[in-house]
Design an enzyme around this catalytic site. Structure first.
Site, mmCIF file in Angstrom:
data_model
loop_
_atom_site.group_PDB
_atom_site.id
_atom_site.type_symbol
_atom_site.label_atom_id
_atom_site.label_comp_id
_atom_site.label_asym_id
_atom_site.label_seq_id
_atom_site.Cartn_x
_atom_site.Cartn_y
_atom_site.Cartn_z
ATOM 1 N N CYS A 1 47.992 35.325 40.813
ATOM 2 C CA CYS A 1 47.603 35.790 39.476
ATOM 3 C C CYS A 1 46.204 36.398 39.475
ATOM 4 O O CYS A 1 45.663 36.708 38.430
ATOM 5 C CB CYS A 1 47.680 34.652 38.463
ATOM 6 S SG CYS A 1 46.555 33.311 38.803
ATOM 7 N N HIS B 1 34.148 38.602 34.770
ATOM 8 C CA HIS B 1 35.061 38.422 33.640
ATOM 9 C C HIS B 1 34.986 39.574 32.652
ATOM 10 O O HIS B 1 35.974 39.922 32.025
ATOM 11 C CB HIS B 1 34.865 37.059 32.993
ATOM 12 C CG HIS B 1 35.451 35.984 33.851
ATOM 13 N ND1 HIS B 1 34.698 35.206 34.684
ATOM 14 C CD2 HIS B 1 36.733 35.669 34.074
ATOM 15 C CE1 HIS B 1 35.508 34.413 35.368
ATOM 16 N NE2 HIS B 1 36.745 34.668 35.013
ATOM 17 N N ASP C 1 38.689 34.373 42.722
ATOM 18 C CA ASP C 1 37.763 33.364 43.226
ATOM 19 C C ASP C 1 37.971 33.095 44.708
ATOM 20 O O ASP C 1 37.012 32.870 45.446
ATOM 21 C CB ASP C 1 37.922 32.062 42.435
ATOM 22 C CG ASP C 1 37.177 32.141 41.123
ATOM 23 O OD1 ASP C 1 35.999 32.532 41.153
ATOM 24 O OD2 ASP C 1 37.768 31.846 40.074
ATOM 25 N N GLU D 1 42.365 28.634 44.595
ATOM 26 C CA GLU D 1 41.278 29.621 44.536
ATOM 27 C C GLU D 1 40.027 29.133 45.263
ATOM 28 O O GLU D 1 39.028 29.830 45.329
ATOM 29 C CB GLU D 1 40.968 30.003 43.086
ATOM 30 C CG GLU D 1 40.745 28.856 42.133
ATOM 31 C CD GLU D 1 40.584 29.312 40.681
ATOM 32 O OE1 GLU D 1 40.453 30.520 40.433
ATOM 33 O OE2 GLU D 1 40.567 28.436 39.798
HETATM 34 C C1 PEP Z 1 41.247 34.029 39.938
HETATM 35 O O1 PEP Z 1 40.243 33.416 40.284
HETATM 36 O O2 PEP Z 1 41.856 34.814 40.687
HETATM 37 C C2 PEP Z 1 41.783 33.885 38.578
HETATM 38 C C3 PEP Z 1 42.939 34.399 38.234
HETATM 39 O O3 PEP Z 1 41.036 33.187 37.679
HETATM 40 P P1 PEP Z 1 39.738 33.771 36.924
HETATM 41 O O4 PEP Z 1 39.654 35.234 37.237
HETATM 42 O O5 PEP Z 1 39.932 33.500 35.483
HETATM 43 O O6 PEP Z 1 38.634 32.981 37.522
HETATM 44 MG MG MG Z 2 39.500 31.830 39.084
#
Ligand code: PEP
Ligand code: MG
Length: 588
Positions: free
Chosen positions: A509, A198, A462, A438
């Site tokens: 996404c 993150h 994920d 995911e």
């Molecule tokens: C993902 O897992 O691709 C996602 C968009 O969510 P995050 O990166 O916030 O876990």
């Molecule tokens: Mg995610």
């Protein structure tokens, strides 16, 4: 002129890591260490002198905090700067000060030992309270304690408020990065972290070049060293030679030219040469980003990571406060749509309580955690519903593994709707509800999920982590985090086909959508909507406008029969070459 490869091959003054956020920056290094203080517990002979030292340390700490508070008020929202105000109040707490002074007199111990013990008692109580709010406050008090002790030890203040530097740290939390970004930080380099940790995502959102997973960067780079961060290739050059400096200054000039030329794509559609339009939406992780979304040419927000509010505020906002935040976002993006993902907490993000999980990414995360704490979910549902009167909000559930989770969440949503109706509070009765795909379990039976919800959005960050059984933030195994592994290609193909069978929209996404190399493949797999950090939208448009959908379909077909990631990458690179599409790295 030499190229990147030649420059890097010739230099032994570099560290290599993972290119986490693109861009090239040249600047002074600032080593950020969360120092562990050693406490001196020995006795004292001069009580008055010790009390005087304690008073002076309090005054110095107050001075520092006042400086931070003033800056925070200037750069941040009131809610966040209030943290420092609260810290200042602790420094003025007469009971606490009296207690410490009394103990110095009675116990005749070093003031730092008494300060540590006295304030730690409060921290312990707060940490044990199991309430997120109290837990967060415990961190603030810890900060105050360390500040007083550091001043008692007359150590230099490692102020976080240094402008125009490149931060070098063992690791950084998303909250650290948000705070630093407000001090015009030029770049980030960390020893740990992977491409989709993150912290890396936040640096991309903030448009601050970053190299993560650079192992021994904090050992090799010293404070004040002149360094160059290459967020395209994942290298950091330490104290560059004149030749290296010139090389990268030239690259920076080219980059500015490129960015200017990208402006022309802002108002153009992302449309293939044979007329297939791809909707590009923005991912939003930081409140301030909404302005960039508006200027990037995005069609609304495809992923709003609502948990960032918790990072920014350090607590769960009340329903009214949440409703205010979501209403503000939805009205600023109107008439476009915003997809609000309910709090995806747990894993490497904001936590509730002080429980420790051996495998947090496989633990109580996302919808699992919210269903365990239905009051939190209901408050958020109610707040989102209250903000939905203009019918431009969609809701999304993270980390969904079973159909039961979707049904349980929907029950809570129905209850929230019923309550609002009884209270005569208006909302969008037909607010669309979707899920993140995911977890492999959801990917495999995506058609069944698609029938239960209004849309699917693939979270590749994920999904790849769970498909490949590789921690997305762990640089030791980052070679296995393979976006282009045939497993990933085939899984994406399968999800798109399943969604189409159920006649439901599917988008992506995850960060893969922002990888320019992946774009022709994703379009060819049939994805009609991609959501990515706003800064990458013009790059994506430029690429999509260069190829035909029919050719991209053939490319996707070829990639799904490949055996290895290398083969997939080679196949796509050939596609780029055949279509004379240049990628950013080749241009600069
Ligand atoms: C993902 O897992 O691709 C996602 C968009 O969510 P995050 O990166 O916030 O876990
Ligand atoms: Mg995610």
């Amino acid at each position: 002129m030499k190229n990147f490869k030649q420059i890097y091959r010739a230099s032994d003054n570099k560290v290599s890591g993972i290119a986490a956020a693109p861009g090239i920056v040249i600047g002074k290094a600032y080593l950020f260490t969360k120092e562990k203080l050693e406490i001196n517990h020995s006795g004292i002979t001069d009580v008055n002198d010790a009390k005087k030292n304690f008073k002076e340390a309090l005054i110095k700490s107050k001075k520092e905090l006042n400086k931070i508070f003033a800056l925070a008020k200037e750069k941040m929202e009131d809610t966040r700067s209030a943290i420092f105000e609260a810290q200042l109040m602790i420094l003025d707490d007469p009971v606490l000060i009296k207690n410490i002074e009394k103990r110095i007199e009675e116990e005749k111990k070093q003031p730092e030992s008494i300060v540590d013990d006295e304030i730690s008692k409060y921290i312990g109580l707060m940490k044990n309270s199991h309430e997120a709010y109290m837990n967060e406050r415990a961190h603030d008090i810890e900060d105050i304690k360390n500040r007083i002790i550091r001043n008692l030890q007359k150590k230099r203040w490692q102020s976080r408020i240094v402008n125009d530097v490149i931060i070098i740290s063992v690791s950084l939390t998303p909250a650290d990065m948000i705070l630093f970004s407000r001090c015009d930080v030029k770049g980030f380099v960390t020893d740990h972290g992977g491409l989709t940790s993150h912290a890396a995502i936040i640096s991309r959102s903030l448009n601050i070049p970053a190299v993560v997973g650079a192992h021994d960067a904090t050992q090799k780079i010293h404070d004040e060293d002149l360094i160059i961060v290459d967020g395209f290739h994942g290298y950091v050059i330490i104290n560059p030679s004149q030749e290296q400096l010139e090389f990268f200054k030239q690259k920076q000039i080219k980059l500015i030219e490129l960015q200017k030329s990208l402006d022309e794509f802002k108002d153009k559609k992302a449309i293939t040469t044979d007329g297939r339009e791809v909707t590009l939406r923005a991912n939003v992780d930081v409140t301030g980003e909404i302005d960039i979304v508006k200027t990037s040419g995005a069609h609304g927000i495809g992923l709003y990571r609502s948990e960032q509010v918790l990072d920014e505020l350090g607590e769960f906002p009340e329903e009214d406060e949440q409703a205010r935040i979501y209403t503000n976002l939805a009205s600023r993006i109107y008439p476009e749509t915003i997809t609000i993902r309910v709090f995806d907490i747990g894993g490497d993000k904001f936590k509730i309580g002080d429980y420790v999980e051996p495998n947090p990414f496989l633990g109580l995360r996302g919808i699992r955690l919210l269903l365990e704490n239905p009051a939190i979910l209901k408050t958020q549902f109610r707040a989102i519903l209250r903000a939905s009167t203009n019918k431009n909000i969609q809701m999304m559930l993270p980390m969904v593994t079973t159909i039961a989770e979707v049904r349980d969440a929907k029950k809570i949503l129905a209850e929230s709707k019923r309550e609002l109706k009884n209270q005569n509070i208006p909302f969008d009765q037909d607010i669309p509800v979707g899920i993140m795909v995911e977890v492999p379990a959801a990917a495999v039976i995506a058609e069944i999920f698609a029938k239960e919800v209004d849309f699917l959005s693939i979270g590749t960050n994920d999904l790849i982590q769970y498909l490949m059984a590789v921690d997305r933030g762990n640089d030791l195994v980052s070679n296995l985090y393979q976006e282009f592994n045939p497993t990933v290609v085939r899984t994406l193909k399968h999800i798109v086909a399943e969604a189409q069978k159920a006649n439901k929209p599917v988008s992506i996404c995850g960060e893969m959508a922002a990888d320019t190399l992946a774009i022709p493949l994703l379009v060819g797999l049939g994805l009609e909507e991609l959501s990515m950090s706003p800064a990458t939208i013009p790059y994506a448009k430029r690429i999509i406008r260069y190829f035909a959908y029919e050719d991209a379909k053939i490319l996707a077909g070829k990639c799904s029969t490949c055996t290895t990631q290398e083969e997939v990458i080679k196949t796509i690179e050939k596609f780029f070459k055949d279509h004379s599409i240049t990628r950013t790295r080749q241009i600069i």
